[in-house]
Design a protein around this motif. Sequence first.
Motif, PDB file in Angstrom:
ATOM      1  N   PRO A   1      68.814  49.173 109.925  1.00 53.42           N
ATOM      2  CA  PRO A   1      67.682  50.107 109.962  1.00 53.42           C
ATOM      3  C   PRO A   1      67.686  51.095 108.795  1.00 53.42           C
TER       4      PRO A   1
ATOM      5  N   ALA B   1      65.091  54.551 107.277  1.00 55.21           N
ATOM      6  CA  ALA B   1      63.996  55.450 107.632  1.00 55.21           C
ATOM      7  C   ALA B   1      63.790  56.473 106.524  1.00 55.21           C
TER       8      ALA B   1
ATOM      9  N   ALA C   1      59.852  53.796 109.509  1.00 50.97           N
ATOM     10  CA  ALA C   1      61.078  53.040 109.770  1.00 50.97           C
ATOM     11  C   ALA C   1      60.919  51.666 109.139  1.00 50.97           C
TER      12      ALA C   1
ATOM     13  N   ASP D   1      63.172  48.080 109.261  1.00 49.57           N
ATOM     14  CA  ASP D   1      64.345  47.330 109.705  1.00 49.57           C
ATOM     15  C   ASP D   1      64.408  45.999 108.971  1.00 49.57           C
TER      16      ASP D   1
ATOM     17  N   ARG E   1      59.289  56.090 113.315  1.00 46.83           N
ATOM     18  CA  ARG E   1      60.505  56.627 113.932  1.00 46.83           C
ATOM     19  C   ARG E   1      60.338  58.105 114.239  1.00 46.83           C
TER      20      ARG E   1
ATOM     21  N   SER F   1      62.513  54.316 117.728  1.00 44.48           N
ATOM     22  CA  SER F   1      61.748  53.617 116.691  1.00 44.48           C
ATOM     23  C   SER F   1      60.778  52.674 117.384  1.00 44.48           C
TER      24      SER F   1
END
Length: 135
Positions: free
Chosen positions: A28, A30, A51, A53, A76, A98
Amino acid sequence: TLLGAATTSTTPYQATGEATRFELRRLPFAALLGWETTLGMLGLGAETGLALDVLRFDGRAVPNAEQALRVNPGLRLNAVLRVRASRRLAAELMPMVSWFPRTYLVRVEPSQFLAETPRFWLGVSLGLNCQVWGG
């Protein structure tokens, strides 16, 4: 705030006791904007932002196992509690959620469905915050 984290792999629970059929690795990231108020050595605040990922799926115990890599954008929200040791150094606790608008299905061809990535991820981060410049 820019956040990145290394994570360990996740293997879904098999109620039948069978061997795990795939493994998911989630990395992840952010980019967050936030607000904080201080009460002596305590800081309370919130952060929100984008966010991102990176998801990696690895097939296991399936015929013709493959790997897949996906980039999953979302949003997020963090709550922040900081305990300051000095003007520039603080311990912090951040519960977070998230949300991702897209989920990914994991299946074994031709049609056996195994799992789906969640839309919501919940977590808690515990760490140190070190201010490099400013204030």
